[in-house]
Design an enzyme around this catalytic site. Structure first.
Site, PDB file in Angstrom:
ATOM      1  N   TYR A 221       3.094  10.056   0.561  1.00 39.88           N
ATOM      2  CA  TYR A 221       4.408   9.523   1.455  1.00 39.88           C
ATOM      3  C   TYR A 221       5.578  10.107   1.500  1.00 39.88           C
ATOM      4  CZ  TYR A 221       0.319   6.573   2.797  1.00 39.88           C
ATOM      5  OH  TYR A 221      -0.807   5.654   3.281  1.00 39.88           O
TER       6      TYR A 221
ATOM      7  N   GLN B  59     -10.810   2.451   3.479  1.00 37.37           N
ATOM      8  CA  GLN B  59      -9.537   2.441   4.118  1.00 37.37           C
ATOM      9  C   GLN B  59      -9.319   3.305   5.587  1.00 37.37           C
ATOM     10  OE1 GLN B  59      -4.914   3.479   3.570  1.00 37.37           O
ATOM     11  NE2 GLN B  59      -5.043   1.617   2.928  1.00 37.37           N
TER      12      GLN B  59
ATOM     13  N   LEU C 216      -1.658  -1.672  13.924  1.00 39.68           N
ATOM     14  CA  LEU C 216      -0.906  -2.527  15.017  1.00 39.68           C
ATOM     15  C   LEU C 216      -0.988  -0.962  16.326  1.00 39.68           C
ATOM     16  CD1 LEU C 216       2.296  -3.017  13.386  1.00 39.68           C
ATOM     17  CD2 LEU C 216       0.909  -4.321  14.686  1.00 39.68           C
TER      18      LEU C 216
ATOM     19  N   THR D  49       5.161  -0.357   9.835  1.00 37.42           N
ATOM     20  CA  THR D  49       5.938  -0.803  10.803  1.00 37.42           C
ATOM     21  C   THR D  49       7.017  -0.990   9.459  1.00 37.42           C
ATOM     22  OG1 THR D  49       7.713  -1.288  11.694  1.00 37.42           O
ATOM     23  CG2 THR D  49       5.822  -2.717  11.587  1.00 37.42           C
TER      24      THR D  49
ATOM     25  N   ARG E  96       9.461  -6.659  13.502  1.00 32.63           N
ATOM     26  CA  ARG E  96       8.399  -6.249  13.268  1.00 32.63           C
ATOM     27  C   ARG E  96       7.328  -6.429  12.548  1.00 32.63           C
ATOM     28  NH1 ARG E  96       5.501  -1.122  15.183  1.00 32.63           N
ATOM     29  NH2 ARG E  96       4.006  -2.529  16.554  1.00 32.63           N
TER      30      ARG E  96
ATOM     31  N   SER F 210     -10.569   5.830   0.440  1.00 30.08           N
ATOM     32  CA  SER F 210     -10.284   5.757   2.241  1.00 30.08           C
ATOM     33  C   SER F 210     -10.472   6.503   2.959  1.00 30.08           C
ATOM     34  CB  SER F 210      -8.403   6.000   2.035  1.00 30.08           C
ATOM     35  OG  SER F 210      -7.468   6.052   3.322  1.00 30.08           O
ATOM     36  N   ASN F 211     -10.677   6.310   3.928  1.00 27.25           N
ATOM     37  CA  ASN F 211     -11.611   7.751   5.180  1.00 27.25           C
ATOM     38  C   ASN F 211     -12.659   7.971   4.531  1.00 27.25           C
ATOM     39  OD1 ASN F 211      -8.946   7.918   6.527  1.00 27.25           O
ATOM     40  ND2 ASN F 211      -8.029   7.891   4.763  1.00 27.25           N
TER      41      ASN F 211
ATOM     42  N   ASP G 265       0.784  -1.439  -0.066  1.00 29.43           N
ATOM     43  CA  ASP G 265       0.029   0.076  -0.017  1.00 29.43           C
ATOM     44  C   ASP G 265       0.922   1.566  -0.050  1.00 29.43           C
ATOM     45  OD1 ASP G 265      -2.237   1.326   0.743  1.00 29.43           O
ATOM     46  OD2 ASP G 265      -1.553   2.076   2.269  1.00 29.43           O
TER      47      ASP G 265
ATOM     48  N   ARG H 249      -9.006  11.078   0.762  1.00 30.81           N
ATOM     49  CA  ARG H 249      -9.767  11.505   1.642  1.00 30.81           C
ATOM     50  C   ARG H 249     -10.930  12.418   0.590  1.00 30.81           C
ATOM     51  NH1 ARG H 249      -9.170  11.513   6.590  1.00 30.81           N
ATOM     52  NH2 ARG H 249      -6.875  11.253   7.418  1.00 30.81           N
TER      53      ARG H 249
END
Length: 317
Positions: A53, A176, A224, A280, A285, A154-155, A48, A125
Site C-alpha cells: 500500500y 478477505q 462501501l 475510506t 465517512r 485474501s482473495n 488492515d 493473492r
C-alpha cells in the site's frame, strides 16, 4: 478469528500520501493521525495493511502514529498482507509467497509499523508457484519468533484454502474478499446454482460456505462500494445504482443513521458474520460507519432483500 476487536476493520490503503515515488511527508503523518482518531471514535480497533500500500508508505505513516502515541498499540489489532511484488526495474509484477519472501516482507512490515508483532498476516493473492509447505514453514518460524500470531488469506477460493490448510497445524484465521452490495457475487454464486445466470458469476462457488463451516472469518474489502450508494461524486442518476442509492437514503432517514451505516449494515446482516473493511480515509465517512452494527441488527428481512434486488437491477429468479 478474533477473541476481541471491533466488528468493523479500518483499511489503511489510503494512508501514506498516495502511490507516488516521493517520500512520506509531515502532512501524510498528520492525515494518518486524523484518520486513526476517526476510526477509534467509530469504535474501530482493527487496522488492515498490506506491504504494497502506497509502496510501503501506508505502513510507515501508521508506524509514525504508533511511534508518537505508543499507548495505542495495546488497544488495537494490526493485520497486514504480503505476497504481491509490484513491478520494479528489472522485474515484472508478480505474486510471491515463497518462504524467504514471506519472512522478508514481514520483517519489513514490522520495521515500517514500528511494532514487534503482527496479529494477523494474510497471504494477499494466490501464488501459482507456491508450495503450501513453504508458506506453512514461513508462518511457523514467524509464529515461533512471536512476530505473527495468526495466518489468513485474501482473495482465495475454498479449494485454495483447503490446499493451504492441509499443510498448516493451525486453522486459517480469515479470508478477505471483495464483497459489497454492489459486488454481490458472493451471494449470487449460491443462489444461482442450476440457473443460466450462474455463468455470469466469477465468485468461486462454495467459498462462503467453506469459511462458515470451518470458522474462517470473512472480511469484506470494497465494502462501501466506492461510495456509489452513499453520495460519492459521479454516482449514476438512473439505473440500479440510482435506485439503490435512493433506497439507502430512505432507509437511513427512517433509521436515523448514515447511508454508510445502511450499506455496511446490509453486509453485516448476513449470518456469515462478515466484517467489513472501511476503506475510506475521509474522517467524516469513517465516523459515519459507526452505527453499522446496530443497523444490521435492526434491518428486517424485507429491507435486506429490497436492497439486494435494487442493486442487482432485476428480480430474483
Amino acid at each position: 478469528m478474533n477473541d476481541a476487536g471491533s466488528r468493523l476493520i479500518f483499511g489503511c490503503m489510503g494512508l501514506g500520501g498516495g502511490w507516488g515515488s516521493g517520500p512520506l511527508e509531515a502532512g501524510d503523518i498528520a492525515a494518518a493521525n486524523t484518520a486513526v482518531d476517526a476510526a477509534l471514535e467509530a469504535g474501530i480497533t482493527v487496522f488492515d495493511h498490506a506491504d504494497i500500500y502506497a509502496h510501503g508508505k501506508a505502513e510507515e505513516a501508521f508506524g509514525r502514529v504508533l511511534t508518537d502515541r505508543p499507548e495505542l498499540r495495546e488497544g488495537i489489532q494490526l493485520q497486514t498482507k504480503c505476497g504481491i511484488r509490484l513491478p520494479a526495474t528489472g522485474r515484472i509484477g508478480q505474486y510471491d509467497s515463497s518462504r524467504e519472501t514471506v519472512i522478508a516482507r514481514v520483517e519489513e512490515s514490522l520495521e515500517r509499523l514500528g511494532t514487534d508483532r503482527i496479529d494477523v498476516l494474510l497471504i494477499h493473492r494466490p501464488d501459482p508457484l507456491a508450495h503450501p509447505e513453504e508458506i506453512a514453514s514461513a508462518f511457523q518460524q514467524l509464529k515461533d519468533d512471536g512476530k505473527v500470531l495468526r495466518l489468513g488469506v485474501s482473495n482465495m477460493s475454498a479449494g485454495q484454502m483447503r490446499w493451504l490448510q492441509s499443510a498448516l497445524p493451525h486453522p486459517l484465521a480469515a479470508n478477505q474478499l471483495e464483497m459489497s452490495l454492489h459486488r454481490s457475487g458472493w451471494l449470487e454464486s449460491g443462489v444461482l446454482v442450476n440457473h443460466s445466470e450462474a455463468t455470469e458469476i466469477g465468485f468461486p462457488h462454495g467459498t462462503l460456505e467453506y469459511c462458515q463451516a470451518n470458522d474462517v472469518e470473512l472480511q469484506a474489502w470494497g465494502a462501501l462500494a466506492q461510495g456509489r450508494y452513499s453520495g460519492a461524486a459521479g454516482t449514476a442518476e438512473t439505473g440500479p445504482d440510482a435506485a439503490t442509492a435512493a433506497l439507502v437514503t430512505e432507509l437511513a432517514e427512517d433509521k436515523d443513521c448514515s447511508p454508510e451505516a445502511v450499506v455496511l449494515g446490509w453486509l453485516m446482516r448476513h449470518p456469515a458474520r462478515i466484517r467489513p473493511v472501511v476503506g475510506t480515509s475521509n474522517p467524516k465517512r469513517i465516523r459515519a460507519c459507526a452505527q453499522a452494527e446496530p443497523v444490521a441488527a435492526a434491518m428486517t428481512r424485507d429491507e435486506w432483500y429490497s436492497l439486494w434486488v435494487a442493486a442487482r437491477g432485476r428480480a430474483l429468479p
